[in-house]
Design a protein around this motif. Structure first.
Motif, PDB file in Angstrom:
ATOM      1  N   GLY A  62       0.868  -1.168   0.000  1.00 32.39           N
ATOM      2  CA  GLY A  62       0.000   0.000   0.000  1.00 32.39           C
ATOM      3  C   GLY A  62       0.902   1.213   0.000  1.00 32.39           C
ATOM      4  O   GLY A  62       1.710   1.396   0.905  1.00 32.39           O
ATOM      5  N   ALA A  63       0.812   2.051  -1.029  1.00 31.44           N
ATOM      6  CA  ALA A  63       1.785   3.132  -1.210  1.00 31.44           C
ATOM      7  C   ALA A  63       1.121   4.375  -1.781  1.00 31.44           C
ATOM      8  O   ALA A  63      -0.070   4.368  -2.143  1.00 31.44           O
ATOM      9  N   THR A  64       1.921   5.442  -1.868  1.00 31.65           N
ATOM     10  CA  THR A  64       1.478   6.712  -2.434  1.00 31.65           C
ATOM     11  C   THR A  64       2.411   7.103  -3.568  1.00 31.65           C
ATOM     12  O   THR A  64       3.636   7.025  -3.428  1.00 31.65           O
ATOM     13  N   LEU A  65       1.841   7.506  -4.700  1.00 33.31           N
ATOM     14  CA  LEU A  65       2.632   7.953  -5.840  1.00 33.31           C
ATOM     15  C   LEU A  65       3.182   9.354  -5.564  1.00 33.31           C
ATOM     16  O   LEU A  65       2.415  10.279  -5.281  1.00 33.31           O
ATOM     17  N   VAL A  66       4.516   9.503  -5.640  1.00 30.55           N
ATOM     18  CA  VAL A  66       5.113  10.809  -5.332  1.00 30.55           C
ATOM     19  C   VAL A  66       5.857  11.447  -6.500  1.00 30.55           C
ATOM     20  O   VAL A  66       6.073  12.659  -6.516  1.00 30.55           O
ATOM     21  N   GLU A  67       6.250  10.662  -7.508  1.00 34.85           N
ATOM     22  CA  GLU A  67       6.968  11.251  -8.643  1.00 34.85           C
ATOM     23  C   GLU A  67       6.861  10.346  -9.864  1.00 34.85           C
ATOM     24  O   GLU A  67       6.959   9.114  -9.756  1.00 34.85           O
ATOM     25  N   ARG A  81      -3.236   6.942  -4.133  1.00 34.81           N
ATOM     26  CA  ARG A  81      -2.963   5.717  -3.367  1.00 34.81           C
ATOM     27  C   ARG A  81      -2.925   4.547  -4.348  1.00 34.81           C
ATOM     28  O   ARG A  81      -3.828   4.399  -5.177  1.00 34.81           O
ATOM     29  N   VAL A  82      -1.905   3.719  -4.219  1.00 35.25           N
ATOM     30  CA  VAL A  82      -1.694   2.664  -5.213  1.00 35.25           C
ATOM     31  C   VAL A  82      -1.238   1.374  -4.551  1.00 35.25           C
ATOM     32  O   VAL A  82      -0.779   1.363  -3.406  1.00 35.25           O
ATOM     33  N   GLY A 132      -5.420   2.742  -6.528  1.00 32.60           N
ATOM     34  CA  GLY A 132      -6.223   2.177  -5.457  1.00 32.60           C
ATOM     35  C   GLY A 132      -7.585   2.792  -5.269  1.00 32.60           C
ATOM     36  O   GLY A 132      -8.405   2.269  -4.508  1.00 32.60           O
ATOM     37  N   GLY A 133      -7.850   3.911  -5.937  1.00 34.95           N
ATOM     38  CA  GLY A 133      -9.154   4.537  -5.784  1.00 34.95           C
ATOM     39  C   GLY A 133      -9.421   4.944  -4.348  1.00 34.95           C
ATOM     40  O   GLY A 133      -8.619   5.608  -3.703  1.00 34.95           O
ATOM     41  N   LYS A 134     -10.559   4.499  -3.828  1.00 37.83           N
ATOM     42  CA  LYS A 134     -10.966   4.869  -2.470  1.00 37.83           C
ATOM     43  C   LYS A 134     -10.446   3.920  -1.397  1.00 37.83           C
ATOM     44  O   LYS A 134     -10.712   4.120  -0.215  1.00 37.83           O
ATOM     45  N   LEU A 135      -9.706   2.894  -1.798  1.00 39.33           N
ATOM     46  CA  LEU A 135      -9.177   1.954  -0.806  1.00 39.33           C
ATOM     47  C   LEU A 135      -8.062   2.607  -0.005  1.00 39.33           C
ATOM     48  O   LEU A 135      -7.255   3.375  -0.529  1.00 39.33           O
ATOM     49  N   SER A 136      -8.005   2.269   1.264  1.00 40.67           N
ATOM     50  CA  SER A 136      -6.960   2.801   2.143  1.00 40.67           C
ATOM     51  C   SER A 136      -5.648   2.074   1.890  1.00 40.67           C
ATOM     52  O   SER A 136      -5.636   0.960   1.331  1.00 40.67           O
ATOM     53  N   PRO A 137      -4.509   2.660   2.302  1.00 44.43           N
ATOM     54  CA  PRO A 137      -3.236   1.950   2.150  1.00 44.43           C
ATOM     55  C   PRO A 137      -3.223   0.588   2.835  1.00 44.43           C
ATOM     56  O   PRO A 137      -2.616  -0.355   2.320  1.00 44.43           O
ATOM     57  N   MET A 294     -10.058  -5.830  -5.566  1.00 46.43           N
ATOM     58  CA  MET A 294     -10.316  -4.429  -5.239  1.00 46.43           C
ATOM     59  C   MET A 294     -11.809  -4.112  -5.317  1.00 46.43           C
ATOM     60  O   MET A 294     -12.346  -3.350  -4.498  1.00 46.43           O
ATOM     61  N   LYS A 295     -12.503  -4.702  -6.267  1.00 46.41           N
ATOM     62  CA  LYS A 295     -13.961  -4.539  -6.344  1.00 46.41           C
ATOM     63  C   LYS A 295     -14.604  -5.090  -5.084  1.00 46.41           C
ATOM     64  O   LYS A 295     -15.522  -4.467  -4.503  1.00 46.41           O
ATOM     65  N   TYR A 296     -14.142  -6.249  -4.627  1.00 43.78           N
ATOM     66  CA  TYR A 296     -14.671  -6.850  -3.405  1.00 43.78           C
ATOM     67  C   TYR A 296     -14.399  -5.968  -2.187  1.00 43.78           C
ATOM     68  O   TYR A 296     -15.308  -5.701  -1.386  1.00 43.78           O
ATOM     69  N   LEU A 297     -13.179  -5.492  -2.044  1.00 42.27           N
ATOM     70  CA  LEU A 297     -12.839  -4.651  -0.894  1.00 42.27           C
ATOM     71  C   LEU A 297     -13.624  -3.350  -0.903  1.00 42.27           C
ATOM     72  O   LEU A 297     -13.950  -2.802   0.163  1.00 42.27           O
ATOM     73  N   ASN A 298     -13.942  -2.851  -2.081  1.00 46.27           N
ATOM     74  CA  ASN A 298     -14.739  -1.628  -2.169  1.00 46.27           C
ATOM     75  C   ASN A 298     -16.182  -1.830  -1.728  1.00 46.27           C
ATOM     76  O   ASN A 298     -16.896  -0.843  -1.467  1.00 46.27           O
ATOM     77  N   MET A 299     -16.612  -3.076  -1.610  1.00 50.69           N
ATOM     78  CA  MET A 299     -17.940  -3.353  -1.075  1.00 50.69           C
ATOM     79  C   MET A 299     -18.010  -3.075   0.422  1.00 50.69           C
ATOM     80  O   MET A 299     -19.097  -2.937   0.991  1.00 50.69           O
ATOM     81  N   LYS A 300     -16.849  -3.014   1.064  1.00 50.11           N
ATOM     82  CA  LYS A 300     -16.722  -2.706   2.497  1.00 50.11           C
ATOM     83  C   LYS A 300     -17.427  -3.737   3.386  1.00 50.11           C
ATOM     84  O   LYS A 300     -17.890  -3.421   4.485  1.00 50.11           O
ATOM     85  N   THR A 301     -17.477  -4.968   2.910  1.00 50.10           N
ATOM     86  CA  THR A 301     -18.029  -6.056   3.723  1.00 50.10           C
ATOM     87  C   THR A 301     -16.936  -6.930   4.325  1.00 50.10           C
ATOM     88  O   THR A 301     -17.228  -7.792   5.153  1.00 50.10           O
ATOM     89  N   CYS A 302     -15.705  -6.711   3.913  1.00 50.04           N
ATOM     90  CA  CYS A 302     -14.587  -7.524   4.402  1.00 50.04           C
ATOM     91  C   CYS A 302     -14.116  -6.998   5.753  1.00 50.04           C
ATOM     92  O   CYS A 302     -13.787  -5.811   5.873  1.00 50.04           O
TER      93      CYS A 302
END
Length: 338
Positions: A62-67, A81-82, A132-137, A294-302
């Motif tokens: 779980g990372a952040t794009l910086v350059e 977030r990627v 990563g869209g709306k997913l957290s790191p 990622m589609k599954y995790l975005n359901m926020k049921t996990c």
């Protein structure tokens, strides 16, 4: 910058290495979280034949794009977030030509055949970065291991009419349980940990078998009217489960192996023929599998907080691996926070 290295069996060091410079066609990522996986634990135990020590472990990112480097064509924005597809592929072997680069003959996985992501910054080819869209790191650090289980279900062509037996309820087995349940299959989870089996039920397993306390054959026969499982997925990598998978499979069933067995295994091959089994290997994961997770995790049921056993700072990496080694049955995933 700080980096974690496994320098020899049982020994981790925190080292200071130069921050990498971004290259053409690449991007610089700031690491937020990296998960320790089973391959990292085996490296720590001195049981990973693919690794040459010392090595920087880690490929669950779980990372952040910086350059961004030059000559990059992407819609990714600085600050995104990627996560990362951590496998390399040659593009010319038969696996690559068959559009299955996850099984590239010359694959080098981060943290295994080459240095991994347990450092403050890494440079990655732009095509290996997944937004990563709306997913957290923290959620993004769970994508890769779950995608390996998703891929095994895809290899088995699981449908809603199947009974699917999954050996092993670690992170990869959990991925297989989730994916099979999402496809409408009846899932039976097998493990020796009551805690892991309880979580497997939350994630979609209809039935569980504690093989340390129950007779696997008798219980499975009761659940399947002695027919066996249509699909068996082995996510442990032990001789016992490799053999049990063949026994548990129904006639004309499918057996998919994810786990690496460390020892040679003497199979009674008559059952390969008598049952006319489809026996398949499943290696790594594809971009399609990453997207499905990622589609599954975005359901926020996990229940991701239950999947993350503990989060350690960089300086406690040795403690993290020591604790996993002492109590492997109660660990789902350990994250390192940078």
């Amino acid at each position: 910058m700080k980096a974690i290295k496994i320098v020899k069996e049982g020994s981790v060091e925190i080292t200071d290495i130069p921050q990498p410079s971004v290259k053409d066609g690449h991007a610089l990522l700031k690491i937020n979280y990296v998960g320790f996986c089973g391959s990292d634990l085996n490296t720590f135990r001195g049981l990973n034949p693919l690794v040459k020590l010392p090595v920087i472990p880690g490929h669950e990112i779980g990372a952040t794009l910086v350059e961004l480097g030059n000559n990059v064509s992407t819609d990714l924005k600085i600050g995104a977030r990627v996560t990362v597809n951590p496998y390399s592929n040659c593009g010319v072997c038969t696996a690559c030509k068959n559009n299955r680069p996850n099984a590239c003959r010359f694959n080098e996985t981060m943290g295994v055949q080459r240095n991994g992501a347990m450092a403050e910054y890494i440079v990655v080819p732009i095509e290996k970065i997944i937004e990563g869209g709306k997913l957290s790191p923290k959620e993004l650090a769970l994508v890769e291991p779950m995608s390996v289980g998703f891929h095994a279900v895809d290899r088995a062509l699981v449908t809603d009419s199947d009974i699917v037996l999954v050996f092993g309820c670690g992170m990869i087995g959990v991925g297989a349980i989730v994916r099979a349940a999402l496809r409408g299959a009846t899932v039976i989870a097998v493990d020796v940990s009551t805690e892991k089996l309880e979580l497997a039920k939350k994630l979609g397993a209809k039935f569980t078998i504690n093989s340390a306390e129950e007779d696997l054959e008798l219980t499975l026969n009761a659940l399947t009217h002695s027919m066996g499982a249509d699909v068996v997925i082995e996510a442990v990598g032990r001789k016992e489960t490799y053999l049990a998978a063949i026994a548990a499979a129904a006639y004309t069933g499918k057996v998919v192996y994810i786990g690496y067995a460390k020892d040679a295994i003497p199979f009674d091959t008559q059952f390969f023929v008598k049952k006319e089994l489809d026996i398949r290997g499943s290696r790594n994961a594809t971009p399609k599998d990453f997207a499905a997770v990622m589609k599954y995790l975005n359901m926020k049921t996990c229940p991701i907080e239950e999947l993350i056993t503990a989060i350690y700072p960089v300086e406690k990496a040795q403690l993290a691996l020591d604790s996993w080694l002492k109590d492997p049955g109660h660990v789902f995933r350990l994250l390192i926070e940078f």
